[in-house]
Write a protein that holds these residues in place. Structure first.
Motif, mmCIF file in Angstrom:
data_model
loop_
_atom_site.group_PDB
_atom_site.id
_atom_site.type_symbol
_atom_site.label_atom_id
_atom_site.label_comp_id
_atom_site.label_asym_id
_atom_site.label_seq_id
_atom_site.Cartn_x
_atom_site.Cartn_y
_atom_site.Cartn_z
ATOM 1 N N PHE A 1 1.017 -1.083 -0.007
ATOM 2 C CA PHE A 1 -0.017 0.578 0.533
ATOM 3 C C PHE A 1 1.053 1.139 0.074
ATOM 4 C CE2 PHE A 1 -3.777 1.989 0.075
ATOM 5 C CZ PHE A 1 -3.930 3.438 1.144
ATOM 6 N N GLN A 2 1.065 1.961 -1.431
ATOM 7 C CA GLN A 2 2.062 2.808 -1.194
ATOM 8 C C GLN A 2 2.191 4.237 -0.585
ATOM 9 O OE1 GLN A 2 2.223 6.548 -3.301
ATOM 10 N NE2 GLN A 2 4.271 6.334 -3.205
ATOM 11 N N PRO A 3 0.479 5.210 -0.479
ATOM 12 C CA PRO A 3 0.282 5.604 0.159
ATOM 13 C C PRO A 3 0.820 5.618 1.785
ATOM 14 C CG PRO A 3 -1.872 5.249 -0.922
ATOM 15 C CD PRO A 3 -0.818 4.336 -1.222
ATOM 16 N N LEU A 4 0.610 4.299 2.279
ATOM 17 C CA LEU A 4 1.799 4.517 3.825
ATOM 18 C C LEU A 4 2.351 3.549 3.789
ATOM 19 C CD1 LEU A 4 -2.139 4.013 5.298
ATOM 20 C CD2 LEU A 4 -1.236 5.996 5.326
ATOM 21 N N ARG A 5 2.938 3.520 2.439
ATOM 22 C CA ARG A 5 3.729 2.706 2.273
ATOM 23 C C ARG A 5 4.869 1.942 3.649
ATOM 24 N NH1 ARG A 5 5.412 7.832 2.647
ATOM 25 N NH2 ARG A 5 6.174 7.994 4.808
ATOM 26 N N ILE A 6 3.030 0.665 3.136
ATOM 27 C CA ILE A 6 3.321 -0.239 4.277
ATOM 28 C C ILE A 6 3.026 -1.893 3.300
ATOM 29 C CG2 ILE A 6 2.409 0.794 6.460
ATOM 30 C CD1 ILE A 6 -0.011 0.195 5.393
ATOM 31 N N CYS A 7 3.512 -3.253 3.834
ATOM 32 C CA CYS A 7 3.347 -3.756 3.127
ATOM 33 C C CYS A 7 2.623 -4.958 4.456
ATOM 34 C CB CYS A 7 4.679 -5.166 3.444
ATOM 35 S SG CYS A 7 5.831 -3.965 2.122
ATOM 36 N N ILE A 8 0.947 -5.189 3.454
ATOM 37 C CA ILE A 8 -0.259 -6.450 4.055
ATOM 38 C C ILE A 8 0.239 -8.128 4.097
ATOM 39 C CG2 ILE A 8 -2.355 -6.535 4.611
ATOM 40 C CD1 ILE A 8 -2.432 -3.323 3.924
ATOM 41 N N GLY A 9 0.568 -7.914 4.631
ATOM 42 C CA GLY A 9 0.768 -9.814 4.939
ATOM 43 C C GLY A 9 0.012 -10.681 5.672
ATOM 44 N N VAL A 10 -0.338 -12.226 4.453
ATOM 45 C CA VAL A 10 -0.600 -13.083 5.905
ATOM 46 C C VAL A 10 0.067 -14.602 5.504
ATOM 47 C CG1 VAL A 10 -2.128 -13.535 4.013
ATOM 48 C CG2 VAL A 10 -2.548 -14.104 6.588
ATOM 49 N N SER A 11 0.499 -15.148 6.823
ATOM 50 C CA SER A 11 0.787 -16.467 6.318
ATOM 51 C C SER A 11 0.571 -17.165 7.399
ATOM 52 C CB SER A 11 2.602 -16.043 6.963
ATOM 53 O OG SER A 11 2.689 -15.632 8.347
ATOM 54 N N VAL A 12 1.187 -18.469 6.674
ATOM 55 C CA VAL A 12 0.151 -19.813 6.852
ATOM 56 C C VAL A 12 1.330 -21.059 6.540
ATOM 57 C CG1 VAL A 12 -0.741 -20.320 4.982
ATOM 58 C CG2 VAL A 12 -2.022 -21.291 6.549
ATOM 59 N N SER A 13 0.829 -21.919 7.238
ATOM 60 C CA SER A 13 2.161 -22.959 7.207
ATOM 61 C C SER A 13 1.236 -24.320 5.873
ATOM 62 C CB SER A 13 1.964 -23.869 8.841
ATOM 63 O OG SER A 13 2.894 -25.012 8.319
ATOM 64 N N GLU A 14 2.059 -24.620 5.203
ATOM 65 C CA GLU A 14 2.067 -25.468 4.599
ATOM 66 C C GLU A 14 1.704 -26.527 4.790
ATOM 67 O OE1 GLU A 14 4.823 -24.163 0.595
ATOM 68 O OE2 GLU A 14 4.951 -25.806 1.170
ATOM 69 N N THR A 15 2.053 -27.208 6.561
ATOM 70 C CA THR A 15 1.557 -28.486 7.001
ATOM 71 C C THR A 15 -0.113 -28.268 8.053
ATOM 72 O OG1 THR A 15 4.097 -28.851 7.840
ATOM 73 C CG2 THR A 15 1.924 -29.545 8.728
ATOM 74 N N GLU A 16 -0.576 -27.149 7.292
ATOM 75 C CA GLU A 16 -1.786 -26.729 7.731
ATOM 76 C C GLU A 16 -2.643 -26.846 6.907
ATOM 77 O OE1 GLU A 16 -2.070 -22.923 10.235
ATOM 78 O OE2 GLU A 16 -4.322 -23.188 9.622
ATOM 79 N N ILE A 17 -2.136 -26.378 6.180
ATOM 80 C CA ILE A 17 -3.036 -26.838 4.824
ATOM 81 C C ILE A 17 -2.704 -27.983 4.058
ATOM 82 C CG2 ILE A 17 -3.237 -26.286 2.225
ATOM 83 C CD1 ILE A 17 -2.042 -23.345 2.830
ATOM 84 N N GLU A 18 -1.810 -29.011 4.739
ATOM 85 C CA GLU A 18 -1.834 -30.069 4.128
ATOM 86 C C GLU A 18 -3.120 -31.177 4.870
ATOM 87 O OE1 GLU A 18 2.887 -30.573 2.243
ATOM 88 O OE2 GLU A 18 2.064 -31.911 3.518
ATOM 89 N N GLN A 19 -2.664 -30.486 6.187
ATOM 90 C CA GLN A 19 -3.830 -30.991 7.100
ATOM 91 C C GLN A 19 -4.682 -31.163 7.206
ATOM 92 O OE1 GLN A 19 -2.486 -29.751 10.511
ATOM 93 N NE2 GLN A 19 -0.070 -31.623 10.950
ATOM 94 N N LYS A 20 -5.162 -30.090 6.247
ATOM 95 C CA LYS A 20 -6.749 -30.032 6.527
ATOM 96 C C LYS A 20 -7.450 -30.078 5.044
ATOM 97 C CE LYS A 20 -6.980 -24.884 8.482
ATOM 98 N NZ LYS A 20 -7.215 -24.117 8.204
ATOM 99 N N ILE A 21 -6.622 -30.451 4.157
ATOM 100 C CA ILE A 21 -6.782 -31.629 2.383
ATOM 101 C C ILE A 21 -6.172 -32.828 2.942
ATOM 102 C CG2 ILE A 21 -5.413 -31.412 0.663
ATOM 103 C CD1 ILE A 21 -4.148 -29.089 0.338
ATOM 104 N N ARG A 22 -6.050 -33.117 3.539
ATOM 105 C CA ARG A 22 -5.860 -34.967 4.239
ATOM 106 C C ARG A 22 -7.058 -34.821 4.946
ATOM 107 N NH1 ARG A 22 0.404 -36.614 5.567
ATOM 108 N NH2 ARG A 22 1.392 -35.602 3.256
ATOM 109 N N ALA A 23 -7.751 -33.908 6.053
ATOM 110 C CA ALA A 23 -8.752 -34.586 6.366
ATOM 111 C C ALA A 23 -10.055 -34.547 5.253
ATOM 112 C CB ALA A 23 -9.034 -33.384 7.439
ATOM 113 N N LYS A 24 -9.851 -33.838 4.839
ATOM 114 C CA LYS A 24 -11.342 -33.686 3.386
ATOM 115 C C LYS A 24 -10.919 -34.992 2.719
ATOM 116 C CE LYS A 24 -12.047 -29.125 2.362
ATOM 117 N NZ LYS A 24 -12.126 -27.558 1.052
#
Length: 608
Positions: free
Chosen positions: A186-209
Motif C-alpha cells: 500500500f504505497q500511500p502509507l508505505r506499508i506491506c500488508i501480509g498474511v502467512s500460513v504453514s504448508e503443513t496446516e494446509i496439507e492437514q486440512k486437505i488430507r482431512a477432506k
C-alpha cells in the motif's frame, strides 16, 4: 491255387481289426482334444476374468488418485484464495482510512489506526495471522515468520506490488515447517500488508477432506479403499487411527508392511490373506496399491479372490455342461461306428477273393519299377502268384534295358570318335595351310592363309570340346569362347601387356548349330580388332561379352582403338570377312549392330 493260407480266410478278422484300430485312433485324439479344450477354456475364462478384475482395480485406484490430486490442487487454490482475500480486506481498510483521514493525520497515526482496526475486526473472521511491515522492513505488527528476513519480504512486496512468497517458515511450537505468504504493497502509507500460513496446516486440512471422502466411499466391507501412511498409520478403511505396521494375517505375514514396500516401488498388485480385524474374515485377497501425496502415504483397493471367482461360475457351469455333452456325443459316435465297421467288414469279406483277380492285373502293370519281388517273404498264395507274374515282367524288361544301354554306349563312343577324327582332320588342314604359307612371300596371300587357318581352328575347337565332355549335343560357352580368344592371341603373338583382353561370359551352353557360326563370327571380329584396332605399340583393351537375358542372348566384341568409318566399312562388305559375318549372323537369325565411337563395338543379338 492253395487255400491253406488264402487271404480270404483271414479277411473278416483282419479288416475288422484294422477298421476298429483306425476308429480308436481318431476317437482317442478327439477325446484328448475335448479334455484339453475344456481345461484350456476353463483356464482362459479364469485368466481373462482375473485380468479384467485387475484392470478394474488399477483403474479405480488411479481414478481415485487423480481425484485426490485434483482435490488437493483445488483445496490449496482455495486456501491461497483465502490468503489473498484476507490481505485484500486489510488493504481495503487501509484505503478507507487513508481516504477519510488524509491531510488530518500523519502516516504513522494512520498506520496505527489500521493496526487497531485489524485487532478489533478483520482477524476475527479468519484464522490466518496478518502482519504489517514498513517498506523498509520495519515491523509495524509482530512479524511471526521465522527464518525469513523482514527486509526480504518488504523488498519483494515493494517490487512486486503483490504476490505469493514461499521461502519463509512459520513457527509451529518447537518445530518449523514451510509456509506460504501473500503480501500487497500500500504505497500511500508505505506499508506491506501480509498474511502467512504453514504448508503443513494446509496439507492437514486437505488430507482431512480426503479422509472424510473415503469414509463415505467405503460403504461395503467386502471391497473398500484402504489408506495409510508409510509409518503404518491407518487413515481410512480398516481401523482408522490405529497403527497397523505390525498387523499380521493368519500365516504371520505383515500385510501392511508389504503394502508399503509395494507403494515405495511405485505401486502395483499384491495378493495376501486379509488380517482378522474389526470383524473382517481372513480371506485371500488382491489389491492394487499406489502412492499419493508425494509418496507420504498410499491408497489401496481390492477384492476377495472368491468374489472374483464367483463372477464366472455361470460361465464355468455352461462350459462343463458343453464338455459333458461333447463326451456323450463322442462315445455315441464310436459305438455306432463300431457296429457299422462290423457290418461292412462282414460284407466286404465275401468280395475280397474277386478283388484279388483285379488287383493281379493292376499289379502286373505296376512292374515298371523293374525290381524283383522276394516270393519267400510272402505268406498268402494270392500275393505269391502276383509276385511271380511281376518278376517275369521285370526280368524281360531288364534284359531289354541292358541291351538298349549297351547300344547307346556303343553309339556314344562312335560319335565321340567321329568328333575326334573331325577335329584331327581340321587340325591337319590348318597345318597344311600353315605349311603352304611358307612357300609364298606375298603378304596378302599370307594374310588370307592365316585367316583361313584361324577359321578352321575355330571350327575344330567345337569338336574338341564336344569330344572332351559327356554331353555330345552341347558345348559350354565360357570354355569354348575363351579357347578361341586364347588361340587367336597366341596365333597373332599379341603382347597382353600392351593389349589387354577382358572376358565376361555367362555360363550357358550352345548346340553345334549355334556354336560353330557363333565361333566363326567371334573369330572374325577378334581378328579385325587385333589386326586393325590399334597402332603399333598402342595400348588398348579388347572386350568379349556374352550375356544371357530372359528373351535374348547378346554377344558384344568391342575395343577402344582407332575405330572404323561405318560408311567405308559398308562399302567394303564384299570382303570375305564381312560377308562371312553377315552370312553367319543371318544363319543364326540374329541382329548385327556396329558402332564406331571411341573404338569399334559390334553386337550380335540372338532372340530365344
Amino acid at each position: 491255387m492253395s487255400t491253406k493260407n488264402s487271404l480270404s480266410r483271414h479277411s473278416l478278422t483282419t479288416l475288422a481289426s484294422i477298421c476298429f484300430v483306425l476308429l480308436l485312433i481318431p476317437g482317442a485324439i478327439s477325446l484328448f482334444l475335448i479334455i484339453h479344450g475344456y481345461k484350456q477354456n476353463r483356464d482362459l475364462i479364469e485368466k481373462n476374468n482375473y485380468s479384467r478384475e485387475k484392470i478394474v482395480l488399477k483403474k479405480t485406484v488411479l481414478n481415485e488418485v487423480a481425484y485426490i490430486n485434483q482435490l488437493s490442487i483445488e483445496s490449496e487454490d482455495n486456501y491461497r484464495t483465502e490468503l489473498r482475500d484476507t490481505v485484500n480486506s486489510v488493504f481495503a481498510a487501509a484505503e478507507e482510512i487513508y481516504l477519510n483521514r488524509w491531510g488530518s493525520n500523519s502516516v504513522i497515526s494512520m498506520r496505527q489506526i489500521l493496526v487497531d482496526r485489524i485487532k478489533s475486526s478483520i482477524t476475527h473472521s479468519k484464522s490466518y495471522p496478518v502482519f504489517i511491515l514498513s517498506d523498509q522492513g520495519k515491523e509495524i505488527t509482530p512479524f511471526t515468520v521465522a527464518e525469513a528476513d523482514p527486509l526480504d519480504i518488504a523488498a519483494f512486496c515493494k517490487k512486486s506490488g503483490e504476490g505469493y512468497y514461499t521461502t519463509g517458515r512459520v513457527k509451529t511450537g518447537s518445530s518449523t515447517s514451510p509456509s506460504i505468504i501473500y503480501t500487497r504493497y500500500f504505497q500511500p502509507l508505505r506499508i506491506c500488508i501480509g498474511v502467512s500460513v504453514s504448508e503443513t496446516e494446509i496439507e492437514q486440512k486437505i488430507r482431512a477432506k480426503i479422509i472424510d471422502y473415503f469414509s463415505l466411499r467405503n460403504s461395503t466391507r467386502d471391497n473398500y479403499f484402504f489408506a495409510a501412511t508409510y509409518s503404518g498409520l491407518s487413515l481410512a478403511g480398516l481401523a482408522p487411527g490405529q497403527n497397523l505396521l505390525e498387523a499380521l494375517d493368519k500365516d504371520g505375514e505383515p500385510v501392511v508392511k508389504k503394502m508399503i514396500e509395494t507403494a515405495r516401488g511405485g505401486g502395483g498388485f499384491l495378493e495376501y490373506n486379509f488380517p482378522e480385524l474389526e470383524g473382517f474374515d481372513s480371506k485371500h485377497k488382491i489389491s492394487y496399491i499406489h502412492p499419493v501425496f508425494d509418496e507420504s502415504w498410499f491408497l489401496a483397493y481390492g477384492k476377495y479372490l472368491e468374489d472374483i471367482d464367483s463372477g464366472i461360475k455361470p460361465q464355468k457351469s455352461r462350459l462343463h455342461a458343453n464338455y459333458m455333452q461333447q463326451l456323450t456325443i463322442l462315445i455315441t459316435i464310436i459305438f455306432i461306428f463300431s457296429l457299422f465297421i462290423v457290418y461292412i467288414a462282414f460284407t466286404i469279406s465275401k468280395r475280397i477273393a474277386h478283388q484279388f483277380s483285379a488287383f493281379s492285373g493292376q499289379y502286373t502293370r505296376a512292374s515298371e519299377t523293374r525290381e524283383e519281388m522276394d516270393v519267400s517273404e510272402l505268406i498268402f498264395s494270392e500275393f505269391k502268384e502276383l509276385a511271380r507274374l511281376s518278376n517275369t515282367i521285370v526280368l524281360k524288361e531288364r534284359e531289354s534295358e541292358e541291351k538298349l544301354i549297351k547300344s547307346l554306349k556303343e553309339k556314344e563312343i562312335l560319335i565321340k570318335e567321329i568328333h575326334h577324327r573331325v577335329k584331327n582332320n581340321l587340325q591337319i588342314i590348318s597345318s597344311l595351310i600353315g605349311l603352304q604359307a611358307n612357300y609364298t612371300n606375298n603378304q596378302t596371300t599370307l594374310t588370307i592363309l592365316k585367316e583361313t587357318s584361324s577359321r578352321i581352328r575355330s571350327m575344330g575347337i567345337i569338336h574338341e570340346k564336344i569330344y572332351q565332355t559327356k554331353d555330345l549335343t552341347e558345348v559350354r560357352a565360357q570354355d569354348y569362347i575363351s579357347t578361341i580368344v586364347d588361340e587367336l592371341f597366341y596365333s597373332y603373338s599379341v603382347n597382353q601387356n600392351i593389349i589387354e583382353m577382358v572376358k565376361n561370359i555367362d555360363n550357358i551352353s550352345f548346340t553345334m548349330d549355334t556354336a560353330i557360326p557363333l565361333g566363326l563370327i567371334i573369330n572374325e571380329l577378334l581378328t579385325n580388332s587385333i589386326k586393325h584396332a590399334f597402332k603399333e605399340n598402342q595400348k588398348g583393351i579388347i572386350r568379349v561379352s556374352l550375356k544371357d537375358f530372359d528373351n535374348r542372348i547378346e554377344i558384344i566384341v568391342s575395343d577402344n582403338g582407332i575405330g572404323i568409318p561405318i560408311k567405308e566399312e559398308m562399302e567394303k562388305r564384299s570382303r570375305l570377312g564381312m560377308q562371312l559375318i553377315q552370312g553367319l549372323t543371318s544363319q543364326l537369325n540374329a541382329e548385327l549392330t556396329i558402332v564406331a565411337k571411341n573404338g569399334t563395338k559390334t553386337k550380335i543379338t540372338i532372340q530365344k
